[in-house]
Design a protein around this motif. Structure first.
Motif, mmCIF file in Angstrom:
data_model
loop_
_atom_site.group_PDB
_atom_site.id
_atom_site.type_symbol
_atom_site.label_atom_id
_atom_site.label_comp_id
_atom_site.label_asym_id
_atom_site.label_seq_id
_atom_site.Cartn_x
_atom_site.Cartn_y
_atom_site.Cartn_z
ATOM 1 N N ASN A 60 28.358 36.518 39.846
ATOM 2 C CA ASN A 60 28.495 35.160 39.324
ATOM 3 C C ASN A 60 28.806 35.170 37.824
ATOM 4 O OD1 ASN A 60 28.593 32.369 39.624
ATOM 5 N ND2 ASN A 60 26.440 32.120 39.107
ATOM 6 N N LEU A 61 29.845 35.929 37.461
ATOM 7 C CA LEU A 61 30.252 36.065 36.066
ATOM 8 C C LEU A 61 31.654 35.509 35.858
ATOM 9 C CD1 LEU A 61 29.246 39.800 35.428
ATOM 10 C CD2 LEU A 61 27.990 37.776 34.691
ATOM 11 N N THR A 62 31.922 35.046 34.658
ATOM 12 C CA THR A 62 33.282 34.699 34.269
ATOM 13 C C THR A 62 33.974 35.985 33.819
ATOM 14 O OG1 THR A 62 32.704 34.330 31.949
ATOM 15 C CG2 THR A 62 32.523 32.421 33.455
ATOM 16 N N TYR A 63 35.284 35.930 33.677
ATOM 17 C CA TYR A 63 36.008 37.103 33.164
ATOM 18 C C TYR A 63 35.511 37.460 31.763
ATOM 19 C CZ TYR A 63 39.424 36.758 36.986
ATOM 20 O OH TYR A 63 40.045 36.734 38.209
ATOM 21 N N LYS A 64 35.215 36.441 30.962
ATOM 22 C CA LYS A 64 34.714 36.688 29.610
ATOM 23 C C LYS A 64 33.369 37.409 29.660
ATOM 24 C CE LYS A 64 33.620 34.446 25.243
ATOM 25 N NZ LYS A 64 33.620 33.224 24.459
ATOM 26 N N GLN A 65 32.455 36.945 30.507
ATOM 27 C CA GLN A 65 31.138 37.575 30.627
ATOM 28 C C GLN A 65 31.259 39.005 31.144
ATOM 29 O OE1 GLN A 65 29.563 34.514 33.196
ATOM 30 N NE2 GLN A 65 28.206 33.738 31.590
ATOM 31 N N LEU A 66 32.129 39.218 32.128
ATOM 32 C CA LEU A 66 32.329 40.569 32.645
ATOM 33 C C LEU A 66 32.885 41.470 31.545
ATOM 34 C CD1 LEU A 66 32.334 42.660 34.898
ATOM 35 C CD2 LEU A 66 34.598 41.822 35.559
ATOM 36 N N GLY A 67 33.845 40.967 30.810
ATOM 37 C CA GLY A 67 34.423 41.738 29.722
ATOM 38 C C GLY A 67 33.385 42.155 28.693
ATOM 39 N N GLU A 68 32.514 41.223 28.327
ATOM 40 C CA GLU A 68 31.447 41.535 27.378
ATOM 41 C C GLU A 68 30.508 42.598 27.936
ATOM 42 O OE1 GLU A 68 29.727 37.692 26.648
ATOM 43 O OE2 GLU A 68 31.303 37.111 25.239
ATOM 44 N N ALA A 69 30.251 42.534 29.234
ATOM 45 C CA ALA A 69 29.322 43.479 29.865
ATOM 46 C C ALA A 69 29.894 44.891 29.961
ATOM 47 C CB ALA A 69 28.934 42.988 31.256
ATOM 48 N N ILE A 70 31.219 44.999 30.105
ATOM 49 C CA ILE A 70 31.827 46.332 30.274
ATOM 50 C C ILE A 70 32.682 46.766 29.082
ATOM 51 C CG2 ILE A 70 31.723 46.216 32.792
ATOM 52 C CD1 ILE A 70 34.732 45.653 32.809
ATOM 53 N N GLY A 71 32.662 45.970 28.027
ATOM 54 C CA GLY A 71 33.345 46.362 26.805
ATOM 55 C C GLY A 71 34.843 46.142 26.792
ATOM 56 N N LEU A 72 35.314 45.110 27.468
ATOM 57 C CA LEU A 72 36.739 44.768 27.473
ATOM 58 C C LEU A 72 36.923 43.323 27.036
ATOM 59 C CD1 LEU A 72 37.812 46.307 30.916
ATOM 60 C CD2 LEU A 72 38.178 47.279 28.652
ATOM 61 N N SER A 73 38.105 43.019 26.556
ATOM 62 C CA SER A 73 38.387 41.638 26.176
ATOM 63 C C SER A 73 38.609 40.795 27.427
ATOM 64 C CB SER A 73 39.636 41.571 25.295
ATOM 65 O OG SER A 73 40.787 41.895 26.077
ATOM 66 N N GLU A 74 38.448 39.498 27.272
ATOM 67 C CA GLU A 74 38.681 38.590 28.397
ATOM 68 C C GLU A 74 40.125 38.716 28.887
ATOM 69 O OE1 GLU A 74 38.409 33.828 29.494
ATOM 70 O OE2 GLU A 74 38.036 34.479 27.440
ATOM 71 N N GLY A 75 41.055 38.852 27.959
ATOM 72 C CA GLY A 75 42.457 39.000 28.329
ATOM 73 C C GLY A 75 42.716 40.243 29.163
ATOM 74 N N ARG A 76 42.081 41.342 28.782
ATOM 75 C CA ARG A 76 42.256 42.593 29.539
ATOM 76 C C ARG A 76 41.647 42.472 30.926
ATOM 77 N NH1 ARG A 76 45.191 46.111 31.482
ATOM 78 N NH2 ARG A 76 44.307 48.178 31.780
ATOM 79 N N VAL A 77 40.503 41.825 31.029
ATOM 80 C CA VAL A 77 39.868 41.628 32.335
ATOM 81 C C VAL A 77 40.771 40.773 33.224
ATOM 82 C CG1 VAL A 77 37.884 40.600 33.534
ATOM 83 C CG2 VAL A 77 37.525 41.943 31.457
ATOM 84 N N LYS A 78 41.383 39.726 32.653
ATOM 85 C CA LYS A 78 42.302 38.890 33.418
ATOM 86 C C LYS A 78 43.487 39.704 33.920
ATOM 87 C CE LYS A 78 41.287 34.419 31.314
ATOM 88 N NZ LYS A 78 41.783 33.321 30.465
ATOM 89 N N GLN A 79 44.005 40.609 33.075
ATOM 90 C CA GLN A 79 45.110 41.478 33.495
ATOM 91 C C GLN A 79 44.682 42.365 34.657
ATOM 92 O OE1 GLN A 79 46.002 43.569 29.872
ATOM 93 N NE2 GLN A 79 47.637 42.153 29.290
ATOM 94 N N LEU A 80 43.502 42.940 34.551
ATOM 95 C CA LEU A 80 43.012 43.833 35.600
ATOM 96 C C LEU A 80 42.732 43.085 36.901
ATOM 97 C CD1 LEU A 80 40.588 46.071 33.515
ATOM 98 C CD2 LEU A 80 42.814 46.723 34.459
ATOM 99 N N ALA A 81 42.463 41.786 36.804
ATOM 100 C CA ALA A 81 42.175 40.986 37.999
ATOM 101 C C ALA A 81 43.425 40.781 38.859
ATOM 102 C CB ALA A 81 41.581 39.644 37.608
ATOM 103 N N ILE A 82 44.595 40.979 38.268
ATOM 104 C CA ILE A 82 45.840 40.794 39.025
ATOM 105 C C ILE A 82 46.634 42.087 39.173
ATOM 106 C CG2 ILE A 82 46.051 38.331 38.505
ATOM 107 C CD1 ILE A 82 48.095 39.114 36.327
ATOM 108 N N SER A 83 46.057 43.184 38.703
ATOM 109 C CA SER A 83 46.753 44.462 38.811
ATOM 110 C C SER A 83 45.782 45.526 39.315
ATOM 111 C CB SER A 83 47.331 44.870 37.452
ATOM 112 O OG SER A 83 46.289 45.110 36.524
ATOM 113 N N GLU A 84 46.216 46.748 39.243
ATOM 114 C CA GLU A 84 45.357 47.856 39.660
ATOM 115 C C GLU A 84 44.313 48.117 38.576
ATOM 116 O OE1 GLU A 84 45.836 52.541 40.795
ATOM 117 O OE2 GLU A 84 47.472 51.173 41.246
ATOM 118 N N VAL A 85 43.072 48.257 39.009
ATOM 119 C CA VAL A 85 41.966 48.495 38.081
ATOM 120 C C VAL A 85 41.932 49.979 37.743
ATOM 121 C CG1 VAL A 85 39.463 48.338 37.770
ATOM 122 C CG2 VAL A 85 40.662 46.597 39.080
ATOM 123 N N GLY A 86 41.876 50.285 36.453
ATOM 124 C CA GLY A 86 41.815 51.674 36.018
ATOM 125 C C GLY A 86 40.480 52.316 36.345
ATOM 126 N N GLU A 87 40.442 53.628 36.254
ATOM 127 C CA GLU A 87 39.238 54.385 36.611
ATOM 128 C C GLU A 87 38.030 53.985 35.777
ATOM 129 O OE1 GLU A 87 37.707 59.017 36.962
ATOM 130 O OE2 GLU A 87 39.807 58.616 36.503
#
Length: 76
Positions: free
Chosen positions: A15-42
């Motif tokens: 139950n997280l937003t992309y922004k919250q997930l990004g903060e939790a894993i050390g990525l920007s919200e923009g990068r998380v949005k990119q990964l949500a529509i593409s292949e997720v890196g290792e």
């Protein structure tokens, strides 16, 4: 059936937003949005899987604490 993107799955499960997930894993919200529509890196994949595991372990710990409290109250 196609497997759901791990970023979307993680956000939904925790139950997280992309922004919250990004903060939790050390990525920007923009990068998380990119990964949500593409292949997720290792690295992002491992971070998401660890975050899900931590969430499950915290839930289990809370259940154990509640059980401990119930047992103490029952015994006394």
């Amino acid at each position: 059936m196609e497997k759901e993107n791990l970023i979307k799955q993680t956000c939904k499960e925790l139950n997280l937003t992309y922004k919250q997930l990004g903060e939790a894993i050390g990525l920007s919200e923009g990068r998380v949005k990119q990964l949500a529509i593409s292949e997720v890196g290792e690295q992002a994949e491992k971070a998401c899987l660890m975050l899900i595991k931590i969430n499950k372990l915290e839930a289990e710990l809370n259940e154990q604490k509640q059980l401990k409290t119930l047992l103490k109250n029952f015994i006394s």
